[in-house]
Motif scaffolding. Structure first.
Motif, PDB file in Angstrom:
ATOM      1  N   TYR A 234       0.816  -1.216   0.000  1.00  0.00           N
ATOM      2  CA  TYR A 234       0.000   0.000   0.000  1.00  0.00           C
ATOM      3  C   TYR A 234       0.854   1.274   0.000  1.00  0.00           C
ATOM      4  CZ  TYR A 234      -4.331  -2.571   0.685  1.00  0.00           C
ATOM      5  OH  TYR A 234      -5.402  -3.402   0.511  1.00  0.00           O
ATOM      6  N   LYS A 235       2.181   1.106  -0.132  1.00  0.00           N
ATOM      7  CA  LYS A 235       3.107   2.230  -0.229  1.00  0.00           C
ATOM      8  C   LYS A 235       2.993   3.182   0.964  1.00  0.00           C
ATOM      9  CE  LYS A 235       3.181   2.018  -5.275  1.00  0.00           C
ATOM     10  NZ  LYS A 235       2.938   2.731  -6.546  1.00  0.00           N
ATOM     11  N   LYS A 236       2.816   2.593   2.123  1.00  0.00           N
ATOM     12  CA  LYS A 236       2.757   3.365   3.368  1.00  0.00           C
ATOM     13  C   LYS A 236       4.145   3.371   3.995  1.00  0.00           C
ATOM     14  CE  LYS A 236       0.543   5.444   6.790  1.00  0.00           C
ATOM     15  NZ  LYS A 236      -0.133   6.749   6.648  1.00  0.00           N
ATOM     16  N   PRO A 237       4.744   4.542   4.218  1.00  0.00           N
ATOM     17  CA  PRO A 237       6.097   4.581   4.797  1.00  0.00           C
ATOM     18  C   PRO A 237       6.112   4.018   6.212  1.00  0.00           C
ATOM     19  CG  PRO A 237       5.134   6.781   4.739  1.00  0.00           C
ATOM     20  CD  PRO A 237       4.201   5.888   3.985  1.00  0.00           C
ATOM     21  N   PHE A 238       7.127   3.220   6.523  1.00  0.00           N
ATOM     22  CA  PHE A 238       7.217   2.616   7.848  1.00  0.00           C
ATOM     23  C   PHE A 238       8.657   2.346   8.232  1.00  0.00           C
ATOM     24  CE2 PHE A 238       7.011  -0.879   4.886  1.00  0.00           C
ATOM     25  CZ  PHE A 238       7.852  -1.847   5.403  1.00  0.00           C
ATOM     26  N   VAL A 239       8.868   2.187   9.539  1.00  0.00           N
ATOM     27  CA  VAL A 239      10.174   1.879  10.116  1.00  0.00           C
ATOM     28  C   VAL A 239      10.021   0.641  10.987  1.00  0.00           C
ATOM     29  CG1 VAL A 239      12.052   2.701  11.583  1.00  0.00           C
ATOM     30  CG2 VAL A 239      10.801   4.314  10.148  1.00  0.00           C
ATOM     31  N   VAL A 240      10.981  -0.274  10.919  1.00  0.00           N
ATOM     32  CA  VAL A 240      10.939  -1.500  11.715  1.00  0.00           C
ATOM     33  C   VAL A 240      11.963  -1.418  12.835  1.00  0.00           C
ATOM     34  CG1 VAL A 240      11.184  -4.013  11.696  1.00  0.00           C
ATOM     35  CG2 VAL A 240      10.238  -2.845   9.694  1.00  0.00           C
ATOM     36  N   ILE A 241      11.524  -1.706  14.047  1.00  0.00           N
ATOM     37  CA  ILE A 241      12.439  -1.818  15.188  1.00  0.00           C
ATOM     38  C   ILE A 241      12.709  -3.297  15.443  1.00  0.00           C
ATOM     39  CG2 ILE A 241      12.748  -1.398  17.655  1.00  0.00           C
ATOM     40  CD1 ILE A 241      10.960   1.025  17.415  1.00  0.00           C
ATOM     41  N   GLU A 242      13.966  -3.687  15.379  1.00  0.00           N
ATOM     42  CA  GLU A 242      14.346  -5.097  15.538  1.00  0.00           C
ATOM     43  C   GLU A 242      15.707  -5.160  16.221  1.00  0.00           C
ATOM     44  OE1 GLU A 242      14.692  -8.881  15.835  1.00  0.00           O
ATOM     45  OE2 GLU A 242      12.855  -8.135  14.922  1.00  0.00           O
ATOM     46  N   LYS A 243      15.863  -6.105  17.162  1.00  0.00           N
ATOM     47  CA  LYS A 243      17.136  -6.219  17.885  1.00  0.00           C
ATOM     48  C   LYS A 243      18.026  -7.345  17.381  1.00  0.00           C
ATOM     49  CE  LYS A 243      15.028  -8.851  21.698  1.00  0.00           C
ATOM     50  NZ  LYS A 243      14.792  -8.869  23.163  1.00  0.00           N
ATOM     51  N   ASP A 244      17.499  -8.193  16.501  1.00  0.00           N
ATOM     52  CA  ASP A 244      18.301  -9.285  15.935  1.00  0.00           C
ATOM     53  C   ASP A 244      19.111  -8.756  14.751  1.00  0.00           C
ATOM     54  OD1 ASP A 244      19.335 -11.570  14.726  1.00  0.00           O
ATOM     55  OD2 ASP A 244      17.596 -12.781  15.244  1.00  0.00           O
ATOM     56  N   LYS A 245      20.422  -8.665  14.924  1.00  0.00           N
ATOM     57  CA  LYS A 245      21.293  -8.087  13.909  1.00  0.00           C
ATOM     58  C   LYS A 245      21.285  -8.908  12.616  1.00  0.00           C
ATOM     59  CE  LYS A 245      24.897  -6.011  15.398  1.00  0.00           C
ATOM     60  NZ  LYS A 245      26.222  -5.645  15.966  1.00  0.00           N
ATOM     61  N   GLU A 246      21.190 -10.228  12.724  1.00  0.00           N
ATOM     62  CA  GLU A 246      21.169 -11.077  11.531  1.00  0.00           C
ATOM     63  C   GLU A 246      19.940 -10.797  10.680  1.00  0.00           C
ATOM     64  OE1 GLU A 246      21.579 -15.161  12.542  1.00  0.00           O
ATOM     65  OE2 GLU A 246      23.583 -14.941  13.414  1.00  0.00           O
ATOM     66  N   VAL A 247      18.799 -10.606  11.326  1.00  0.00           N
ATOM     67  CA  VAL A 247      17.562 -10.295  10.597  1.00  0.00           C
ATOM     68  C   VAL A 247      17.702  -8.955   9.883  1.00  0.00           C
ATOM     69  CG1 VAL A 247      15.111  -9.757  10.853  1.00  0.00           C
ATOM     70  CG2 VAL A 247      16.110 -11.658  12.123  1.00  0.00           C
ATOM     71  N   ILE A 248      18.283  -7.976  10.568  1.00  0.00           N
ATOM     72  CA  ILE A 248      18.460  -6.649   9.972  1.00  0.00           C
ATOM     73  C   ILE A 248      19.363  -6.728   8.753  1.00  0.00           C
ATOM     74  CG2 ILE A 248      19.409  -4.344  10.370  1.00  0.00           C
ATOM     75  CD1 ILE A 248      18.545  -4.602  13.289  1.00  0.00           C
ATOM     76  N   GLU A 249      20.475  -7.446   8.862  1.00  0.00           N
ATOM     77  CA  GLU A 249      21.407  -7.562   7.742  1.00  0.00           C
ATOM     78  C   GLU A 249      20.770  -8.248   6.544  1.00  0.00           C
ATOM     79  OE1 GLU A 249      24.789  -9.565   9.332  1.00  0.00           O
ATOM     80  OE2 GLU A 249      25.593  -7.769  10.330  1.00  0.00           O
ATOM     81  N   ARG A 250      19.809  -9.129   6.802  1.00  0.00           N
ATOM     82  CA  ARG A 250      19.153  -9.860   5.708  1.00  0.00           C
ATOM     83  C   ARG A 250      18.180  -8.975   4.920  1.00  0.00           C
ATOM     84  NH1 ARG A 250      15.838 -14.385   7.981  1.00  0.00           N
ATOM     85  NH2 ARG A 250      17.697 -14.536   9.299  1.00  0.00           N
ATOM     86  N   PHE A 251      17.550  -8.013   5.608  1.00  0.00           N
ATOM     87  CA  PHE A 251      16.502  -7.225   4.953  1.00  0.00           C
ATOM     88  C   PHE A 251      16.818  -5.730   4.872  1.00  0.00           C
ATOM     89  CE2 PHE A 251      14.340 -10.940   6.762  1.00  0.00           C
ATOM     90  CZ  PHE A 251      13.603 -11.390   5.679  1.00  0.00           C
ATOM     91  N   GLU A 252      18.013  -5.306   5.303  1.00  0.00           N
ATOM     92  CA  GLU A 252      18.290  -3.871   5.411  1.00  0.00           C
ATOM     93  C   GLU A 252      18.332  -3.153   4.069  1.00  0.00           C
ATOM     94  OE1 GLU A 252      22.041  -3.207   7.246  1.00  0.00           O
ATOM     95  OE2 GLU A 252      23.153  -4.524   5.890  1.00  0.00           O
ATOM     96  N   ASN A 253      18.522  -3.881   2.967  1.00  0.00           N
ATOM     97  CA  ASN A 253      18.547  -3.233   1.652  1.00  0.00           C
ATOM     98  C   ASN A 253      17.147  -2.870   1.168  1.00  0.00           C
ATOM     99  OD1 ASN A 253      21.357  -3.430   1.429  1.00  0.00           O
ATOM    100  ND2 ASN A 253      21.239  -5.493   0.581  1.00  0.00           N
ATOM    101  N   ASP A 254      16.117  -3.482   1.758  1.00  0.00           N
ATOM    102  CA  ASP A 254      14.746  -3.250   1.309  1.00  0.00           C
ATOM    103  C   ASP A 254      13.920  -2.415   2.278  1.00  0.00           C
ATOM    104  OD1 ASP A 254      15.211  -4.962  -0.942  1.00  0.00           O
ATOM    105  OD2 ASP A 254      14.927  -6.685   0.373  1.00  0.00           O
TER     106      ASP A 254
END
Length: 335
Positions: free
Chosen positions: A131-151
């Motif tokens: 729906y093209k709604k801007p959002f920010v994700v708060i996550e503490k698992d560094k591996e998860v962040i590294e996997r999706f940080e480009n998107d």
């Protein structure tokens, strides 16, 4: 850049292996050492630790040792410089990435904050992206962040930390979705978020029915129980499968599927005279059908009459195919 560093590291490892192999073979066949002594002599020579030789060296062995020391010094110096450069550059890249993400978040307003990137958090993110709604994700698992940080835009940390919520732009956010697996953690997030932004619309996940009331009292506007919804959905598929399948398709993006949209009356007011639903005439103009009306006090009217009087700060629920929804948005300049 990372590929360049990787090739340099491979080259450094190859050269170090070559020097060690060359040294062992040289001492084995030039100095006539056994394999253990040859390996020992090679290690103390290339590392320049200063231990004494296994036995006195002849002239050829001395010349070979000098050559081995000079070559190993340059090669090991090259290897150390490559590793150091890689570590420093990697840290610099991470800092630049974090600064870039921080700048993007600081420019957001009326956005959504998603706390937790588990199954529910990921599903929420997919729908918000659709729906093209801007959002920010708060996550503490560094591996998860590294996997999706480009998107996606991530803030690393615990959602219970006020500083982390502040970094995610909670002061300017419009919605917050807390999808943490633990009800107690969601409760703390709701309490903190409500204190930091009184106007924030908070949606919380809950696992236990007993947590639902507590989350509402803490400040959540809506509490969702995924297990209950999933169970109801499966039972409904048994009782009325075609109807539920049709309802599922209403929210699916696609070229030949239907879609639902909610539109504020103010989006129409400046462009057409809209005293009633009949005045809007959306069916003829866009192909969309109004199937619901939300009054300013939150009252829902399903399948409203065409002569229903429209009130300020009310909304209409519109049904249409994606191309019809796009036509509606373009015609009335709806963002």
């Amino acid at each position: 850049m990372i590929k360049l560093f990787r090739s340099k590291i491979y080259l450094a490892l190859f050269l170090m292996s070559f020097v060690l192999t060359f040294g062992v073979l040289g001492y084995r066949f030039i100095s006539d050492y056994d394999w253990i002594d040859a390996f020992y002599m090679t290690i103390i020579t290339v590392t320049t630790v200063g231990f004494s030789e296994v036995r006195p060296l002849d002239t050829e062995s001395k010349i070979f040792t000098v050559f081995l020391i000079i070559s190993s010094v340059f090669i090991f110096a090259f290897a150390i410089s490559v590793v150091t450069e890689y570590i420093l550059s990697r840290n610099s890249l991470q800092l630049l990435k974090k600064k870039k993400v921080k700048n993007k978040i600081s420019k957001l307003s009326n956005h959504v904050i998603v706390c937790g990137f588990g199954r529910n958090g990921q599903q929420s993110s997919e729908r918000l992206t659709a729906y093209k709604k801007p959002f920010v994700v708060i996550e503490k698992d560094k591996e998860v962040i590294e996997r999706f940080e480009n998107d996606l835009l991530f803030v690393e940390g615990d959602a219970n930390d006020d500083d982390v919520l502040h970094e995610a732009g909670i002061a300017k956010a419009q919605f917050l979705i807390t999808a943490l697996p633990d009800d107690a953690a969601n409760l703390f997030v709701v309490l903190s978020a409500r204190q930091m932004n009184k106007d924030l619309f908070i949606i919380s996940r809950a696992s236990l029915a007993t947590s639902q009331k507590k989350l509402v009292l803490a400040g959540a506007n809506k509490v969702i129980m995924p297990d209950k919804i999933g169970g109801d959905h499966m039972a409904s598929l048994v009782v009325m499968p075609d109807l539920i399948t049709f309802m599922d398709k209403l929210s699916i993006e696609g070229e030949h599927t239907t879609n639902l949209e909610e539109v504020a009356i103010e989006d129409f007011a400046d462009q057409v005279e809209c005293n009633s639903l009949r005045d809007l005439d959306l069916r003829r103009k866009t192909g969309c059908t109004i199937i619901g009306y939300i009054a300013p006090d939150g009252t829902y009217i399903i399948n409203p009459e065409a002569d229903l009087r429209l009130q300020p700060k009310s909304k209409v629920i519109v049904l249409g195919r994606p191309e019809q929804i796009r036509k509606l948005n373009e015609m009335f300049h709806i963002v």
